[in-house]
Write an enzyme that holds these catalytic residues in place. Sequence first.
Site, PDB file in Angstrom:
ATOM      1  N   ASP A  26      62.901  33.629  42.373  1.00 34.08           N
ATOM      2  CA  ASP A  26      63.770  34.638  43.012  1.00 34.08           C
ATOM      3  C   ASP A  26      62.513  35.229  44.214  1.00 34.08           C
ATOM      4  O   ASP A  26      62.503  36.290  44.673  1.00 34.08           O
ATOM      5  CB  ASP A  26      63.912  36.552  42.067  1.00 34.08           C
ATOM      6  CG  ASP A  26      64.340  35.979  41.285  1.00 34.08           C
ATOM      7  OD1 ASP A  26      64.942  35.488  40.651  1.00 34.08           O
ATOM      8  OD2 ASP A  26      63.496  36.904  40.062  1.00 34.08           O
ATOM      9  N   GLU A  82      75.169  38.234  40.915  1.00 33.85           N
ATOM     10  CA  GLU A  82      73.409  38.896  41.149  1.00 33.85           C
ATOM     11  C   GLU A  82      72.145  38.346  42.274  1.00 33.85           C
ATOM     12  O   GLU A  82      73.351  37.166  42.881  1.00 33.85           O
ATOM     13  CB  GLU A  82      71.976  38.467  40.112  1.00 33.85           C
ATOM     14  CG  GLU A  82      71.863  37.235  39.693  1.00 33.85           C
ATOM     15  CD  GLU A  82      71.017  36.785  38.502  1.00 33.85           C
ATOM     16  OE1 GLU A  82      70.853  37.859  37.581  1.00 33.85           O
ATOM     17  OE2 GLU A  82      70.802  36.154  38.252  1.00 33.85           O
TER      18      GLU A  82
END
Length: 323
Positions: free
Chosen positions: A35, A206
Site C-alpha cells: 500500500d 479499495e
Amino acid sequence: MRQCRMLIHAAFAAGLLLTGVAHASNPVFPGWYADPEAAIFQHQYWIYPTTSLRYSEQTSFDAFSSDDLVHWTKHAGVLRMADVPWAKKAMWAPAMTEKDGKYYFFFAANDIQNDKQLGGIGVAVADHPEGPYKDLLGHPLVDAFHNGAQPIDPFVFHDGDGSWYLIYGGWKHANVVKLKPDFSGVEPTADGKTWHEITPSPEYVEGPLMFKRNGKYYFMWSEGGWTGPDYSVAYAIGDSPLGPFKRIGKILQQDPTIGTGAGHHSVFHVARDDSWFIVYHRHPLGDTDGNHREVCIDRMEFDADGKILPVKMTREGVPPHAL
C-alpha cells in the site's frame, strides 16, 4: 554474496543510506511492505508503506526517502500505535500531505466491521516528513460506514481552488468528502451534501487515488483480492472530484513472468519534465503468502488523448531521476 546481502539488510534496519549499493531494481527496498503512498516533500521523494505483516503485528509505519528514486533511506517507526490511543488492532494504508509547514499522516486502523466498533480513518501530524507523528484528534476522523463504504484506505486530494478532499472506501464502495481546513473533521460541499459516493463500477474494491492532469480528474483504484494474483489497478476520468466517474479499464495487473497481485498504488509526478511514476506493491512469483508484498516503481505514461497506457511491470525498475 550472502554476507553482502546481510550487510545490506542490516544497513536498512539501521536506517542508513545505501549509496553505492542500491541500484535501479524492483523491489526498490527490501522487506515486506504494501500500500505505498508516494509524496514529494522538501525536494525529496518519499514512500510511506504499510508494514505487510499479520494484522496483530501492524503496529507501526516506516518511511523511505530518496533523491533519485534509486537510493533509499529508511526512517523506522515514523508513526507507532502507541501514539494513537484509539488504535488497537492494526494500522495500514497511509496517505500523506503537507499543509502550512506541517505534515499530515492519514491511515486506517482497527478494521471495523460496523458502526458500533471503534476505529476507521485517523490522522496524525508532525513537523518533519520523517516524523515522529502524533495522533491529531484523539479519535478517528471517519468512524462510521457511509454509502456502504468501510472507512479504510484514505487518500487526500488538494484541488486547485484550495479545497481539500478525503477519498476513501472499502467493501466495493468509494466516497469523497470535503475536509475542514484544519483536518479536524469534514464539512458539506456547496450542494449541502457531505458524503458523496463516487464508486465507478462494480469492479471497484479499495485503494482509491486521485490526481488532476490537463483540467481532468483521474480517479484510480484497486480491483480483485489483495491476497491473490488478480489484484490490479483500474481508472476513470471525470470533470469534478465529486464525479461522476465511469471505469475506463485496467492499467496494472499481474505478469506471469514478473509478479502477481499488483495493486494499491500511488504516483509520483515530476513537474519539471512532466514525468509520472507508479508506485505499487506486488507478490513475488511463486509466493502464496498474502502478506508477502514488495514495493516497486515503474513508469506511467499517457497517450495523446490523455488515457493512461498499460503499465509494463519490470524487474529493473526505473533509472535515477532527479527532481
